[in-house]
Design an enzyme around this catalytic site. Sequence first.
Site: not given
Ligand code: DMJ
Length: 624
Positions: A253, A257, A386, A518
């Site tokens: 995270e 971010r 993912d 998404e």
């Molecule tokens: C985001 O923080 C990013 O896209 C991450 O890869 C997965 N999901 C959240 C948003 O849904």
Amino acid sequence: LDFFFLLFFTHLPGVSASGMGLRLSQKFVFLLFLSGLVTLCFGALFFLPDSVRLKRIFLSKTETPPVTVGSGSENDAREHLKRPKDQEHPRGMTSAKGETKRLAGGKALEDLSLSRSRAESVSERATVVDHHGADTDTFSYAKFKRCLLKPPLGRDYGKPSDPNTNERREKVKEMMKFAWDNYKLYAWGKNELRPLTRNGHLGNMFGGLKGASIIDSLDTLYIMGLMDEYNDAKEWVQTSLDLNSNGEASLFEVNIRYVGGLLSAYYLTGEEVFKSKVLELGEKLLPAFNTPTGIPRGVINLGSGTSWSWGWASAGSSILAEFGTLHLEFVHLSELSANPIYTEKVMNIRKLLNKIEKPHGLYPNFLSPVSGNWVQHHVSIGGLGDSFYEYLIKSFLMSDKTDGDAKKMYYSALEAIEANLVQKSPGGLTYMAEWRGGILDHKMGHLACFSGGMIGIGADDGVPEKRQHYLDLAAEITHTCHESYTPTKLGPEAFRFDGGGEATATRLSDRYYILRPEVIESYMYMWRLTHDPKYREWGWEAVEALEQHCRVEAGFSGIRDVYTTTASHDNMQQSFFLSETLKYLYLLFSDDDLLPLEDWVFNTEAHPLPIIQKRIENHLSFAL
Ligand code: DMJ
């Protein structure tokens, strides 16, 4: 000595040079004189120049003179580091590796207390070729800008000529301003806004780092032209972003971010503060890689550097989507710092994943950072897996299509996914099931809906039929995800294709929507790739739904059940709503020349990072 001897005795009272019958007192005076003379001569050695042989004979190595200012090994080393590189290698000189080095003026190393690793990295810099135009120890922002193919903000900030589309775009901008203003009013400096209770939320994902919504918003505000808001955000970074926190952070995270947000803010604006902050933060993340395999653990204490695995991850394992979602940012940390260590760390992960045996060619979600073996055979394109796949293809794209390993790994993974996970529902919807040791779970998470866009942008492999195949698959997945957005026109956290359902959440616990991006992300990519107007229509549906169900008096909130129109709000305005959801909507209604895909790759939090252009070398020859 003979000369002094004669002189002495011929001048002594009552003694002739020839008469050597000396009295005892005379002998004593003579010896005294002699010893004084010897002491004087020996002392004089210290004043002789270095090269005098006598000195070298009499003085051992350990007796070298004390260091004086301006000389001595320590000062010499510092001087060497300070010296402009172009004094060492004249511009255009070819290095041992045969690389042409265009060397910029050297930057004095301000910090004289160089750590060992820093000093080493400085010496390694000589061999780093920076494809942004600075193949020395300094990154040149001006050269980087000159090497972009197109202006990042387009001819006219991406303003669409069609008034209706422009109106929609303005609406999205208004939503961003509303979300930002409320965050500023009620939660300034906190990580997220709680719009119902009108206060801030810190949480414990970022290890004590604050202002997640600010960092996540910088680039969105900037591209939307919300300059007052952007300047407030920048000022907060300058004055209040404290990286000396001592809490337990999610490496993933913080990377997507904070590192991603600061990197893209720097690349878009050239403001040095973003660069210095991101390099400071990058260094703090490095200890997470100190494991037997180099696969980082999920949690790191930003103060002490100790790291460990999530309590919920089986047998101390690391998560594929976490350690596999560092590549883009870390390569850019190396670009900006000219320190290869970041790229080395992520390349090591890449190598391990490339080598390890994969069940049916699939990548399970849990891996031991100690043994380097899979821990469980759960495979998913949604949560836990993912963005690992996303970063494979984006690594290839960000390398100006030169990272062949990333491309190969992406396509083999995708083939395995198609062979094992991609399914068609009885109603004709294409979806990605999850895999549990060979058994299919016919469920697709909202998170997995990013894959429409990913398969779309990855569809360029040089073979026209294959390209069409992947574009079709991307469109089908995006269509399925759009189908899940009903009846509120917002989608559930997970939807299923068994028990008679088609893209429907059957469990109560899967019905929530937390402002995730998404599905809209896939609309944006599919719009750019096909210009099929349906993607803009679908995006507009989402805007209206967000306004109707998620907008409250003091911001936007997630909702607990997408199947009921009397909304129950979760009281959270997620930072990714500002970073991703609203940015992708804005791009969807903008012209393609706003952050053109020829120059930019979006990280998984929608922070644009520039493609590292290989053709830059040619550009530079006339840009300089
Ligand atoms: C985001 O923080 C990013 O896209 C991450 O890869 C997965 N999901 C959240 C948003 O849904």
